[in-house]
Enzyme design. Structure first.
Site, PDB file in Angstrom:
ATOM      1  N   HIS A   1       0.838  -1.197   0.000  1.00 24.33           N
ATOM      2  CA  HIS A   1       0.000   0.000   0.000  1.00 24.33           C
ATOM      3  C   HIS A   1       0.872   1.246   0.000  1.00 24.33           C
ATOM      4  CE1 HIS A   1       1.022  -0.200   4.223  1.00 24.33           C
ATOM      5  NE2 HIS A   1       0.230  -1.222   4.447  1.00 24.33           N
TER       6      HIS A   1
HETATM    7  P1  TYD Z   1      -2.284  -3.938   7.417  1.00 22.01           P
HETATM    8  O1  TYD Z   1      -2.308  -2.519   6.974  1.00 22.01           O
HETATM    9  O2  TYD Z   1      -2.850  -4.956   6.475  1.00 22.01           O
HETATM   10  O3  TYD Z   1      -0.815  -4.377   7.822  1.00 22.01           O
HETATM   11  P2  TYD Z   1       0.501  -4.419   6.896  1.00 22.01           P
HETATM   12  O4  TYD Z   1       0.485  -3.216   6.049  1.00 22.01           O
HETATM   13  O5  TYD Z   1       1.616  -4.417   7.857  1.00 22.01           O
HETATM   14  O6  TYD Z   1       0.494  -5.679   6.092  1.00 22.01           O
HETATM   15  O7  TYD Z   1      -3.046  -4.016   8.822  1.00 22.01           O
HETATM   16  C1  TYD Z   1      -3.447  -5.231   9.420  1.00 22.01           C
HETATM   17  C2  TYD Z   1      -4.676  -4.970  10.283  1.00 22.01           C
HETATM   18  O8  TYD Z   1      -4.372  -4.106  11.363  1.00 22.01           O
HETATM   19  C3  TYD Z   1      -5.812  -4.330   9.514  1.00 22.01           C
HETATM   20  O9  TYD Z   1      -7.027  -4.910   9.955  1.00 22.01           O
HETATM   21  C4  TYD Z   1      -5.786  -2.885   9.921  1.00 22.01           C
HETATM   22  C5  TYD Z   1      -5.203  -2.929  11.317  1.00 22.01           C
HETATM   23  N1  TYD Z   1      -4.377  -1.756  11.655  1.00 22.01           N
HETATM   24  C6  TYD Z   1      -4.829  -0.862  12.606  1.00 22.01           C
HETATM   25  O10 TYD Z   1      -5.940  -0.996  13.170  1.00 22.01           O
HETATM   26  N2  TYD Z   1      -4.050   0.213  12.930  1.00 22.01           N
HETATM   27  C7  TYD Z   1      -2.833   0.407  12.327  1.00 22.01           C
HETATM   28  O11 TYD Z   1      -2.127   1.398  12.657  1.00 22.01           O
HETATM   29  C8  TYD Z   1      -2.376  -0.530  11.343  1.00 22.01           C
HETATM   30  C9  TYD Z   1      -1.047  -0.344  10.666  1.00 22.01           C
HETATM   31  C10 TYD Z   1      -3.180  -1.597  11.051  1.00 22.01           C
END
Ligand code: TYD
Length: 136
Positions: free
Chosen positions: A53
């Site tokens: 992302h």
């Molecule tokens: P995600 O963005 O998919 O993690 P990564 O980019 O590391 O692969 O996030 C995983 C889950 O955690 C998703 O359900 C959103 C939640 N999340 C939060 O609630 N707060 C945050 O600051 C982050 C980064 C994720």
């Protein structure tokens, strides 16, 4: 093109003595922003790819405080791969950069600092949308 879209490798001071090491990170002093959010990623299998992302607002500093991982930076017009493998090393990622984290070691703990609290609406999770936004 969006100005300032360049990641920066950072080496933090190690305040070590015979008792071990200590690294200090103060917002707007050791990194380019005030810290609003901290999260950390661990227990990811070696074949997992995380991230995928870009963010409209959030900037990040990534630090492997334990173990190692790689970060692929995709500017949409060139790529860069950074290996995070020391607890006193980090990478600063400005906003509007596509990133993927992968190749996690078993003991990887990837600490992430950010200048914004979590807001899912500022996450761009569609790569084609990312490309069209940066090429504007
Ligand atoms: P995600 O963005 O998919 O993690 P990564 O980019 O590391 O692969 O996030 C995983 C889950 O955690 C998703 O359900 C959103 C939640 N999340 C939060 O609630 N707060 C945050 O600051 C982050 C980064 C994720």
């Amino acid at each position: 093109m969006i100005e300032g879209r360049k990641v920066d490798l950072m080496k933090f001071n190690q305040l070590g003595d015979s008792r071990g090491h200590l690294v200090v990170i103060e917002g707007s002093k050791d990194i380019p922003f005030e810290i609003a959010r901290i999260f950390y990623i661990y227990g990811s299998e070696n074949d997992v790819i995380r991230g995928k992302h870009a963010n409209k607002d959030s900037e990040f500093v990534l630090i492997n405080v334990s173990g190692k991982s790689k970060v692929k930076i995709d500017y949409g017009e060139g790529e860069e791969i950074i290996e995070l493998n020391e607890p006193h090393m980090g990478v600063y990622i400005p906003k509007m950069i596509w990133k993927e984290m992968y190749d996690f070691s078993e003991d990887s703990v990837l600490l992430v600092l950010s200048n914004f609290k979590y807001n899912p609406d500022e996450y761009i999770r569609d790569y084609d949308e990312y490309l069209s936004l940066i090429k504007g």
